[in-house]
Design a protein around this motif. Structure first.
Motif, mmCIF file in Angstrom:
data_model
loop_
_atom_site.group_PDB
_atom_site.id
_atom_site.type_symbol
_atom_site.label_atom_id
_atom_site.label_comp_id
_atom_site.label_asym_id
_atom_site.label_seq_id
_atom_site.Cartn_x
_atom_site.Cartn_y
_atom_site.Cartn_z
ATOM 1 N N ARG A 1 -1.798 1.999 -10.291
ATOM 2 C CA ARG A 1 -1.010 1.719 -8.986
ATOM 3 C C ARG A 1 -0.644 0.313 -8.795
ATOM 4 O O ARG A 1 0.495 -0.070 -8.557
ATOM 5 N N THR B 1 3.176 -1.535 -9.366
ATOM 6 C CA THR B 1 3.990 -2.193 -8.106
ATOM 7 C C THR B 1 4.201 -3.606 -8.583
ATOM 8 O O THR B 1 5.194 -4.235 -8.433
ATOM 9 N N GLU C 1 1.989 1.691 -3.555
ATOM 10 C CA GLU C 1 0.843 2.168 -4.270
ATOM 11 C C GLU C 1 0.647 3.744 -4.106
ATOM 12 O O GLU C 1 0.339 4.441 -5.157
ATOM 13 N N ASP C 2 0.813 4.037 -2.710
ATOM 14 C CA ASP C 2 0.682 5.570 -2.673
ATOM 15 C C ASP C 2 1.826 6.364 -3.263
ATOM 16 O O ASP C 2 1.436 7.458 -3.826
ATOM 17 N N SER D 1 -0.186 11.978 -9.891
ATOM 18 C CA SER D 1 -0.390 13.378 -9.410
ATOM 19 C C SER D 1 0.597 14.330 -9.792
ATOM 20 O O SER D 1 0.522 15.458 -10.396
ATOM 21 N N ARG E 1 0.916 6.658 -6.787
ATOM 22 C CA ARG E 1 -0.484 7.734 -6.810
ATOM 23 C C ARG E 1 0.186 9.115 -6.863
ATOM 24 O O ARG E 1 -0.110 9.966 -7.426
ATOM 25 N N THR E 2 1.243 9.247 -6.051
ATOM 26 C CA THR E 2 1.961 10.667 -5.771
ATOM 27 C C THR E 2 2.830 11.081 -7.344
ATOM 28 O O THR E 2 2.328 12.085 -7.621
ATOM 29 N N PRO F 1 0.883 -1.106 -0.009
ATOM 30 C CA PRO F 1 -0.108 -0.158 -0.063
ATOM 31 C C PRO F 1 0.795 1.252 -0.074
ATOM 32 O O PRO F 1 0.495 2.341 -0.592
ATOM 33 N N GLU F 2 2.165 1.321 0.704
ATOM 34 C CA GLU F 2 2.944 2.384 0.729
ATOM 35 C C GLU F 2 3.351 2.644 -0.813
ATOM 36 O O GLU F 2 3.811 4.038 -1.230
ATOM 37 N N SER G 1 -7.548 9.473 -9.440
ATOM 38 C CA SER G 1 -8.712 8.592 -9.324
ATOM 39 C C SER G 1 -9.554 8.611 -10.393
ATOM 40 O O SER G 1 -10.620 8.134 -10.297
#
Length: 111
Positions: free
Chosen positions: A53, A57, A30-31, A38, A34-35, A27-28, A45
């Motif tokens: 994401r 990964t 994938e975050d 952006s 996401r960053t 999850p980290e 989203s």
């Protein structure tokens, strides 16, 4: 000339831990993707990017799966049956993957 086809390495399972055993969770990671999305000016989203994401990964886990392999174990593979071979043995169809650590550029080829 004799030919040996090697089997492809298995890819990393998409679990919650790092494919190389460090303390960064999936999850980290994938975050972080996401960053980056952006940062590049897109909406992470957005419907077309919702699963990106996880795909990114998963791809990185597969590309860097060699970090989990022991090179000594791979290189220790030998063949006892060597009589009557008068020609070199050729290995073909070997998938070659390399990543430039400076730019994280993936290079794919067949040898």
């Amino acid at each position: 000339m004799s030919t040996i086809k090697l089997r492809q390495p298995q890819s990393c399972e998409a679990d919650r831990t790092s494919p190389i055993g460090n303390n960064v969770s999936k999850p980290e990671a994938e975050d972080a993707v996401r960053t980056l999305i952006s940062w590049l000016g897109d909406d992470p989203s957005r419907e077309g990017l919702l699963e990106t994401r996880g795909r990114v990964t998963k791809a990185f886990a597969e590309w860097f799966s060699g970090y989990r392999q022991d090179p000594a174990e791979v290189l220790a593979k030998t063949f006892q049956e060597v009589e009557n071979y008068r020609e070199p043995v050729m290995l073909r169809g070997i998938r070659f993957e390399s990543c430039c650590e400076h730019q994280q550029f993936l290079q794919l080829a067949m040898a």
